[in-house]
Design a protein around this motif. Structure first.
Motif, PDB file in Angstrom:
ATOM      1  N   ILE A 111      45.053  53.951  40.694  1.00 28.85           N
ATOM      2  CA  ILE A 111      44.103  54.195  39.607  1.00 28.85           C
ATOM      3  C   ILE A 111      44.560  55.379  38.781  1.00 28.85           C
ATOM      4  O   ILE A 111      44.519  55.365  37.551  1.00 28.85           O
ATOM      5  N   SER A 112      45.015  56.399  39.493  1.00 27.00           N
ATOM      6  CA  SER A 112      45.464  57.601  38.802  1.00 27.00           C
ATOM      7  C   SER A 112      46.571  57.273  37.809  1.00 27.00           C
ATOM      8  O   SER A 112      46.566  57.741  36.664  1.00 27.00           O
ATOM      9  N   GLU A 113      47.518  56.437  38.226  1.00 26.29           N
ATOM     10  CA  GLU A 113      48.606  56.051  37.322  1.00 26.29           C
ATOM     11  C   GLU A 113      48.093  55.241  36.149  1.00 26.29           C
ATOM     12  O   GLU A 113      48.553  55.396  35.008  1.00 26.29           O
ATOM     13  N   GLY A 114      47.123  54.364  36.453  1.00 22.36           N
ATOM     14  CA  GLY A 114      46.623  53.462  35.411  1.00 22.36           C
ATOM     15  C   GLY A 114      45.737  54.166  34.399  1.00 22.36           C
ATOM     16  O   GLY A 114      45.502  53.649  33.294  1.00 22.36           O
ATOM     17  N   ARG A 115      45.261  55.342  34.792  1.00 21.42           N
ATOM     18  CA  ARG A 115      44.325  56.066  33.940  1.00 21.42           C
ATOM     19  C   ARG A 115      44.894  56.302  32.539  1.00 21.42           C
ATOM     20  O   ARG A 115      44.188  56.252  31.546  1.00 21.42           O
ATOM     21  N   ARG A 116      46.195  56.535  32.476  1.00 22.36           N
ATOM     22  CA  ARG A 116      46.802  56.877  31.189  1.00 22.36           C
ATOM     23  C   ARG A 116      46.700  55.728  30.196  1.00 22.36           C
ATOM     24  O   ARG A 116      46.735  55.932  28.996  1.00 22.36           O
ATOM     25  N   PHE A 117      46.616  54.507  30.729  1.00 19.84           N
ATOM     26  CA  PHE A 117      46.638  53.349  29.819  1.00 19.84           C
ATOM     27  C   PHE A 117      45.288  52.661  29.771  1.00 19.84           C
ATOM     28  O   PHE A 117      45.180  51.521  29.358  1.00 19.84           O
TER      29      PHE A 117
ATOM     30  N   ASP B  57      52.193  47.085  36.354  1.00 25.20           N
ATOM     31  CA  ASP B  57      51.817  48.443  35.971  1.00 25.20           C
ATOM     32  C   ASP B  57      52.847  49.070  35.036  1.00 25.20           C
ATOM     33  O   ASP B  57      53.726  48.372  34.513  1.00 25.20           O
ATOM     34  N   SER B  58      52.737  50.366  34.836  1.00 13.83           N
ATOM     35  CA  SER B  58      53.555  51.031  33.814  1.00 13.83           C
ATOM     36  C   SER B  58      55.048  50.969  34.126  1.00 13.83           C
ATOM     37  O   SER B  58      55.866  51.186  33.249  1.00 13.83           O
ATOM     38  N   LEU B  59      55.407  50.699  35.375  1.00 13.89           N
ATOM     39  CA  LEU B  59      56.829  50.588  35.704  1.00 13.89           C
ATOM     40  C   LEU B  59      57.217  49.137  35.957  1.00 13.89           C
ATOM     41  O   LEU B  59      58.276  48.851  36.510  1.00 13.89           O
TER      42      LEU B  59
ATOM     43  N   LEU C  44      53.423  46.635  32.056  1.00 13.94           N
ATOM     44  CA  LEU C  44      52.067  46.459  31.535  1.00 13.94           C
ATOM     45  C   LEU C  44      51.774  45.036  31.093  1.00 13.94           C
ATOM     46  O   LEU C  44      51.090  44.810  30.102  1.00 13.94           O
ATOM     47  N   ALA C  45      52.299  44.080  31.878  1.00 12.65           N
ATOM     48  CA  ALA C  45      51.996  42.678  31.567  1.00 12.65           C
ATOM     49  C   ALA C  45      50.518  42.425  31.848  1.00 12.65           C
ATOM     50  O   ALA C  45      49.968  42.955  32.816  1.00 12.65           O
ATOM     51  N   PRO C  46      49.833  41.658  31.001  1.00  9.52           N
ATOM     52  CA  PRO C  46      48.393  41.426  31.178  1.00  9.52           C
ATOM     53  C   PRO C  46      48.088  40.503  32.349  1.00  9.52           C
ATOM     54  O   PRO C  46      48.998  39.938  32.954  1.00  9.52           O
ATOM     55  N   LEU C  47      46.789  40.377  32.651  1.00 11.01           N
ATOM     56  CA  LEU C  47      46.345  39.482  33.711  1.00 11.01           C
ATOM     57  C   LEU C  47      46.809  38.072  33.425  1.00 11.01           C
ATOM     58  O   LEU C  47      46.824  37.632  32.276  1.00 11.01           O
ATOM     59  N   GLY C  48      47.175  37.358  34.465  1.00  9.23           N
ATOM     60  CA  GLY C  48      47.501  35.949  34.318  1.00  9.23           C
ATOM     61  C   GLY C  48      48.858  35.681  33.700  1.00  9.23           C
ATOM     62  O   GLY C  48      49.173  34.535  33.387  1.00  9.23           O
ATOM     63  N   SER C  49      49.672  36.724  33.519  1.00 11.40           N
ATOM     64  CA  SER C  49      51.003  36.438  32.970  1.00 11.40           C
ATOM     65  C   SER C  49      51.844  35.778  34.064  1.00 11.40           C
ATOM     66  O   SER C  49      51.544  35.889  35.261  1.00 11.40           O
ATOM     67  N   GLU C  50      52.918  35.147  33.649  1.00 15.18           N
ATOM     68  CA  GLU C  50      53.652  34.297  34.562  1.00 15.18           C
ATOM     69  C   GLU C  50      54.255  35.094  35.718  1.00 15.18           C
ATOM     70  O   GLU C  50      54.947  36.085  35.487  1.00 15.18           O
ATOM     71  N   GLY C  51      53.970  34.669  36.916  1.00 14.35           N
ATOM     72  CA  GLY C  51      54.527  35.347  38.078  1.00 14.35           C
ATOM     73  C   GLY C  51      53.758  36.609  38.470  1.00 14.35           C
ATOM     74  O   GLY C  51      53.974  37.173  39.533  1.00 14.35           O
ATOM     75  N   HIS C  52      52.892  37.090  37.625  1.00 16.32           N
ATOM     76  CA  HIS C  52      52.105  38.293  37.929  1.00 16.32           C
ATOM     77  C   HIS C  52      50.638  38.021  37.599  1.00 16.32           C
ATOM     78  O   HIS C  52      50.173  38.321  36.506  1.00 16.32           O
ATOM     79  N   ILE C  53      49.925  37.440  38.557  1.00 12.36           N
ATOM     80  CA  ILE C  53      48.533  37.028  38.297  1.00 12.36           C
ATOM     81  C   ILE C  53      47.681  38.204  37.849  1.00 12.36           C
ATOM     82  O   ILE C  53      46.863  38.106  36.949  1.00 12.36           O
TER      83      ILE C  53
END
Lengths: 302, 286, 246
Positions: free
Chosen positions: A257-263, A86-88, A73-82
């Motif tokens: 989207i379904s996976e992301g729904r929980r968060f 996700d949850s995993l 669950l790293a946010p947008l723009g974190s290093e290496g993950h623009i």
């Protein structure tokens, strides 16, 4: 200079060979299409999607399946993950890029099954008429009477979850409107003078349907399919969202989207990014469809 | 001298296309008095466009330009769209080729006439009904009560066209523009419709613009004829002298008609001179 | 010898209460090499006779014989080699997506010709269009050019009888003259028999040797063109029609 002559050659009123005439007609259609800015934007987005899907291993910064629970669950723009993770802890951007392949796969399969079934049923029904027409159209009515997603759910439930079955289910629910359109067009074409004229040359029903009626129905079907693509992508995503389409860990956009729904309240980007991808591609198909209608619709042409 | 109802000076109708601007009407000038003015030409000569341009009925992207189009001295081009709506129907009426497309298919003919009448006059329903009957009688419809209750699809072409004419004449316009009003009709009915139109125009002192492709019909029916070719007027003449027309185009058209009284093995074919479309438009002013 | 014999022909549409009798007890003969006109107003059934001959109006009774051979319910391929038709509206009788080459090529193919290329070239020359029109699509042609293509298509199987359904009524008078001249030339060159439907007496007077006047589905009078020119119609309706068209 060479370009000038090529253009003149393509725009000529007096083509000198069959190939020349075809190319010239294509080029004039392209000119009409090119004048429509929005359609060009749609086409551009879809071409980009195809390129991205084809070059996914080169473009994706990470393996879409590799989990990193320490960096979930790293946010947008974190290093290496623009676009964050996700949850995993999987890179969302990479998953979107690979997901484009699945989306295109679904789109291509549905576009090959539904309109062709619809065209066959519709033109045969319209041209032959009589009891054939009655039987085929009542079958069409039965399919049309079910809510689309419910019918697809029933098919998937019977066939088992999975992306191929989802495609089959969507196709089975998508063809009846095409059959209706093709039949309506066939009915008007059937009574026209040019069909009478070819009948007077002794042409049989099969030749008339395939060589004379299909070319006129196909263009309006292409337009309709392109406009429906958005709905088909959404239906596929919907099945994915309900867990009946692509199965985890496959990076299908709807399933994401379904996976992301929980968060969604704390980590909104996990569900939003695939949502945006679906939105963009659906919009692109709609824009393209509008532009194609201007070029292909024979009624608007004259 | 005859008073002038309509005065058109240097009228152009332009359509921008991918290949450049297409001029459908190119600098046409004419006047209309209390007379029957015929405009003849082949398809694409701009005759229908001229008629529509007077009422500013050219659909976008088409453009109407003129030095002036004066109705009783007032320039129609200066009017707003709202003011134009009052001119259309009220002062200038138009009859189209096919009545089937001009009548509302789901309203009885009586209701349509009454509605048209009450749009232009303050009248009670029963007054309007009486007036509508009168109008239908004026266009020689035999049992008007039955026709009033009928729907447009129950009418034959000739009947439909008579009803259209009746409706167009309700507001008592000064000018009637008839665009091929009889082309969709059989010859025997054609004559009747023309006679009715003629009678009404004469009785009311209206000006009539009669647009047609049929030279003989125009020669028979009109007072003065404009012959159009490629967006321009190539010749103006009195209708009864049309058969002695001078311009090679008019002559060519006349000679290409098969005639019962003068059989020929071959018909003359019109050979088009590019000069005809280059020459400046002849003025149809009086 | 008669090219076309029609005896007691009835044509109807619909059935029971909705039945409309379009043609009632029509009888006439057209000799080989003759040009015969059918005249009448709209709804008189003149075009319906043509459609019954070609099989486009399937519900008919009576006798139709072409070249001495009676026609049954279904027409053999051989029939369409003998009888061809030119339709009224050249804007509706050509497939909008087929080029001139495709239209003529397919027709020739259907009739079993092998030297298609050479024949397409010849047909286009015959109708005065020439090679530069070969690969054009209908929207690139004028009304008169389209009608020439339609005539070329009808000529492709080398028919003996040509049915002409108001072939010039959708065209301008100057183009009409060209098409009528072309039809007259073709008739002479190929020894064709014409059955021509028209509402225009002067066109029929120009093109035909004899004519039948129709009203409400019935033939009221058959006369030759000399009588027409001399205004010697006997039936009151034909007299009325003649007066209206002079």
């Amino acid at each position: 200079m060479a370009e000038q002559t090529l253009r003149a050659w393509l725009l000529t009123d007096t083509p000198t060979s069959r190939r020349h005439a075809k190319l010239s007609a294509l080029y004039q259609g392209w000119l009409a299409f090119r004048a429509n800015t929005m359609a060009m934007i749609g086409l551009g987005i879809l071409l980009a999607l195809v390129l991205i899907a084809a070059a996914a291993p080169l473009l994706a910064p990470h393996d879409p399946y590799v989990q990193d629970l320490g960096n979930r669950l790293a946010p947008l723009g974190s290093e290496g993950h623009i676009l964050g993770t996700d949850s995993l802890g999987r890179d969302i951007l990479s998953r979107l890029i690979y997901g484009a392949r699945i989306t295109l796969y679904i789109v291509a399969l549905v576009a090959m099954i539904a309109p062709i079934v619809g065209l066959l049923v519709g033109t045969v029904s319209g041209y032959v008429g009589g009891w054939v027409d009655i039987v085929l159209m009542r079958i069409t009515d039965i399919f049309l009477a079910f809510p689309r997603l419910v019918l697809a759910l029933a098919f998937v439930a019977a066939l088992g979850a999975g992306i191929e079955n989802a495609v089959i289910a969507i196709s089975l629910t998508a063809w009846p409107p095409y059959a209706r359109i093709a039949r309506a067009e066939t009915l008007t074409i059937r009574s026209s003078d040019y069909i009478s004229a070819i009948k007077l040359q002794g042409a049989g029903g099969l030749r008339i349907i395939t060589k004379h009626i299909w070319p006129l129905c196909v263009s309006s079907l292409i337009v309709r399919v392109t406009l429906d693509m958005a709905g088909i992508i959404l239906a596929a995503a919907g099945l994915g969202f309900l867990g009946l389409g692509a199965q985890p860990p496959s990076p299908e956009w709807g399933a994401m989207i379904s996976e992301g729904r929980r968060f969604i309240l704390d980590h909104w980007w996990v569900a939003t990014m695939p949502g945006l991808a679906i939105f963009t591609v659906s919009l692109a198909f709609n824009l393209l469809g509008d532009g194609l209608r201007d070029v292909l619709d024979p009624k608007a042409g004259e | 001298m005859m008073d002038t109802l309509l005065d058109v000076e240097n009228l152009w109708v332009r359509f921008p296309t991918r290949q450049g601007v297409f001029d459908a009407v190119r600098g046409v000038s004419f006047t209309l008095g209390r007379e029957r003015l015929g405009i003849v030409g082949e398809s694409g000569s701009g005759k229908s466009m001229t008629g529509r341009a007077i009422l500013r009925l050219i659909r976008s992207p088409g453009i109407v330009e003129a030095d002036h189009i004066k109705l009783d001295g007032v320039d129609l081009l200066q009017k707003s769209e709202k003011e134009m709506r009052e001119v259309r129907g009220e002062r200038i009426s138009m009859v189209m080729q096919d009545p089937k497309f001009s009548l509302n298919p789901v309203m009885t003919i009586g209701d349509q006439i009454i509605e048209a009448y009450r749009l232009h006059n303050k009248a009670s329903k029963s007054e309007a009904w009486g007036k509508a009957l009168e109008m239908l009688e004026a266009v020689s419809i035999r049992n008007p009560e039955r026709v009033m209750r009928a729907y447009p699809h129950e009418m034959s072409g000739g009947m439909g066209q008579r009803i259209m004419i009746a409706m167009m004449l309700i507001p008592n316009p000064e000018i009637l523009i008839a665009d091929e009003p009889t082309s969709a009709l059989d010859v025997s009915v054609q004559r009747q419709v023309l006679d009715i139109m003629d009678k009404l125009v004469k009785e009311r002192g209206m000006g009539l613009i009669f647009i047609s492709h049929d030279l003989n019909l125009v020669a028979d029916f009109c007072d003065r004829v404009l012959i159009m070719y490629a967006g321009r007027i190539v010749e103006v003449c009195d209708a009864d002298k049309l058969h002695d027309a001078q311009h090679p185009y008019t002559r060519g058209l006349l000679n290409s008609l098969p005639r019962l009284d003068a059989p020929r093995a071959r018909l003359d074919v019109l050979s088009r001179d590019p000069e005809w479309s280059e020459a400046p438009s002849v003025s149809g002013r009086i | 010898m008669s090219m076309l014999e029609i005896e007691g022909l009835n044509v109807w549409f619909g059935r029971d209460r909705d039945r409309v009798d379009a043609v009632k007890q029509a009888s006439f003969n057209v000799g080989a090499g003759e040009s015969f006109g059918l005249v009448g107003e709209s709804g008189s059934g003149k075009s319906t006779i043509l459609r019954a001959i070609t099989g486009l109006a399937p519900t008919w009774s009576g006798r139709i014989a072409v070249g001495g051979m009676a026609i049954g319910r279904s027409r053999p391929k051989q029939f369409y080699k003998k009888v061809q038709m030119v339709f009224q509206d050249p804007y509706a009788s050509l497939h909008p997506r087929h080029s001139v080459d495709a239209v003529l090529g397919e027709t020739l193919h259907l009739h079993g010709f092998n030297d298609i290329d050479a024949r397409v070239v010849k047909l286009l020359d015959d109708v005065g269009l020439g090679q530069k029109f070969r690969f054009r699509y209908p929207h690139q042609l004028s009304g008169g050019q389209r009608q020439r293509v339609a005539i070329a298509r009808a000529l492709a199987p080398e028919p003996e009888l040509l049915l002409l359904d108001e072939p010039t009524s959708a065209l301008d008078v100057s183009v009409q003259a060209e098409i009528l001249n072309l039809l007259a030339d073709l008739r002479q060159e190929h020894g064709l028999t014409y059955l021509m439907v028209s509402h225009d007496l002067s066109v029929v007077g120009h093109m035909c040797d004899r004519l039948a006047v129709m009203k409400d589905g019935e033939i009221v009078e058959i006369m030759d063109v000399a009588a027409l020119r001399a205004m010697q119609a006997t039936h009151p309706y034909s007299q009325h029609l003649l007066q209206a068209s002079v």
